[in-house]
Design a protein around this motif. Structure first.
Motif, PDB file in Angstrom:
ATOM      1  N   PRO A  26       0.832  -1.214   0.000  1.00 52.93           N
ATOM      2  CA  PRO A  26       0.000   0.000   0.000  1.00 52.93           C
ATOM      3  C   PRO A  26       0.868   1.267   0.000  1.00 52.93           C
ATOM      4  CG  PRO A  26      -0.757  -1.558   1.683  1.00 52.93           C
ATOM      5  CD  PRO A  26       0.542  -2.084   1.153  1.00 52.93           C
ATOM      6  N   GLN A  27       0.370   2.302  -0.689  1.00 53.95           N
ATOM      7  CA  GLN A  27       1.082   3.583  -0.716  1.00 53.95           C
ATOM      8  C   GLN A  27       0.138   4.710  -0.312  1.00 53.95           C
ATOM      9  OE1 GLN A  27       3.366   4.454  -4.248  1.00 53.95           O
ATOM     10  NE2 GLN A  27       4.110   2.354  -4.447  1.00 53.95           N
ATOM     11  N   ALA A  73       3.933  -0.960   4.317  1.00 54.36           N
ATOM     12  CA  ALA A  73       3.290   0.107   3.542  1.00 54.36           C
ATOM     13  C   ALA A  73       4.274   1.262   3.370  1.00 54.36           C
ATOM     14  CB  ALA A  73       2.030   0.600   4.253  1.00 54.36           C
ATOM     15  N   GLU A 107      -1.601   1.431 -10.837  1.00 58.81           N
ATOM     16  CA  GLU A 107      -2.585   1.745  -9.792  1.00 58.81           C
ATOM     17  C   GLU A 107      -1.948   1.606  -8.412  1.00 58.81           C
ATOM     18  OE1 GLU A 107      -6.108  -0.597 -10.472  1.00 58.81           O
ATOM     19  OE2 GLU A 107      -6.686   0.633 -12.163  1.00 58.81           O
ATOM     20  N   THR A 110      -2.893   3.884  -2.728  1.00 62.29           N
ATOM     21  CA  THR A 110      -3.894   3.290  -1.830  1.00 62.29           C
ATOM     22  C   THR A 110      -4.804   4.366  -1.256  1.00 62.29           C
ATOM     23  OG1 THR A 110      -2.313   1.587  -1.198  1.00 62.29           O
ATOM     24  CG2 THR A 110      -4.214   1.877   0.247  1.00 62.29           C
ATOM     25  N   ALA A 111      -4.206   5.468  -0.802  1.00 65.56           N
ATOM     26  CA  ALA A 111      -4.975   6.585  -0.249  1.00 65.56           C
ATOM     27  C   ALA A 111      -4.155   7.859  -0.369  1.00 65.56           C
ATOM     28  CB  ALA A 111      -5.331   6.324   1.215  1.00 65.56           C
ATOM     29  N   CYS A 138      -9.217   6.908  -5.373  1.00 64.25           N
ATOM     30  CA  CYS A 138      -8.719   6.342  -4.110  1.00 64.25           C
ATOM     31  C   CYS A 138      -9.257   7.162  -2.935  1.00 64.25           C
ATOM     32  CB  CYS A 138      -7.194   6.321  -4.102  1.00 64.25           C
ATOM     33  SG  CYS A 138      -6.466   7.937  -3.835  1.00 64.25           S
ATOM     34  N   LYS A 195      -7.359   2.101   6.048  1.00 64.10           N
ATOM     35  CA  LYS A 195      -7.260   2.098   4.569  1.00 64.10           C
ATOM     36  C   LYS A 195      -6.341   0.961   4.103  1.00 64.10           C
ATOM     37  CE  LYS A 195      -9.490   6.084   4.154  1.00 64.10           C
ATOM     38  NZ  LYS A 195     -10.864   5.882   4.527  1.00 64.10           N
ATOM     39  N   CYS A 196      -5.337   0.679   4.912  1.00 64.70           N
ATOM     40  CA  CYS A 196      -4.362  -0.370   4.578  1.00 64.70           C
ATOM     41  C   CYS A 196      -5.040  -1.731   4.496  1.00 64.70           C
ATOM     42  CB  CYS A 196      -3.302  -0.400   5.655  1.00 64.70           C
ATOM     43  SG  CYS A 196      -1.708  -0.859   5.044  1.00 64.70           S
ATOM     44  N   GLU A 198      -8.169  -2.270   3.645  1.00 66.49           N
ATOM     45  CA  GLU A 198      -9.301  -2.344   2.708  1.00 66.49           C
ATOM     46  C   GLU A 198      -8.895  -3.020   1.412  1.00 66.49           C
ATOM     47  OE1 GLU A 198     -10.743   1.648   2.323  1.00 66.49           O
ATOM     48  OE2 GLU A 198     -11.606   1.654   4.315  1.00 66.49           O
TER      49      GLU A 198
END
Length: 198
Positions: A26-27, A73, A107, A110-111, A138, A195-196, A198
């Motif tokens: 995740p980013q 992340a 893509e 992540t958020a 996002c 969020k991580c 999801e």
């Protein structure tokens, strides 16, 4: 997924698309005006004084910087916008870099975390950045930094102005934050951790 924000390390800077990280982790992309305290927010989150570079003059982050958190992340520090006294060519280079990051076919985002100054109405640049995050589809978290500069009675009207300017709904996350004092840190960590997962 639980994240230990105390375990963080700088991984790399990317000056062009070829250097973007696309390893599936995740980013969380942090964006904000050059003088809004973006690096200070990141440092407060990570419990470090100067892992993210804090410049005496705004506009020091000219590349996309990746910080690995708990090996699970990335916090991604995007170049600041709107204030720095740099050449038009340099500003255009930043713009292209940001554009290619947001439109990357991997893509990778992540958020988004948009940092605004709680004392002021969000600028046209803030609104543009907010729209970029929305267009990626996002989730976005708005962080209203410099909370410690306001009196208690000023906080709610200031947050309301941010909500109206950015056209936020009740579902949108808006976090009053003080990089100086640490207020809002736990809330922001909780939102990022959610969020991580999801």
């Amino acid at each position: 997924m639980a994240l230990n924000f105390q375990k963080a390390e700088f991984v790399r800077s990317a000056a062009d698309k070829a250097h973007f990280l696309r390893d599936g982790l995740p980013q969380f992309a942090f964006a904000g005006r050059s003088n809004v305290g973006k690096s200070s927010v990141i440092n407060r989150l990570l419990g470090r004084k100067n892992l993210a570079y804090v410049g005496a003059s705004p506009g020091k982050t000219t590349q996309i910087n990746y910080f690995l958190v708990d090996r699970k992340a990335y916090l991604v520090d995007l170049p600041g916008y709107g204030y720095a006294k740099v050449s038009r060519a340099e500003k255009e280079r930043w713009g292209r870099l940001m554009d290619s990051y947001f439109q990357d076919e991997g893509e990778i985002l992540t958020a988004g975390v948009l940092i605004v100054d709680i004392r002021h109405k969000p600028t046209a640049d803030d609104v543009t950045m907010h729209d970029w995050f929305r267009q990626t589809g996002c989730p976005e978290i708005i962080v209203a930094n410099k909370l410690d500069k306001l009196k208690k009675s000023q906080v709610e009207p200031a947050l309301q102005l941010i909500r109206e300017t950015l056209e936020l709904t009740e579902e949108d996350a808006l976090v009053p934050f003080s990089a100086e004092k640490g207020e809002g840190k736990d809330t922001l960590i909780r939102l990022l951790t959610e969020k991580c997962g999801e």
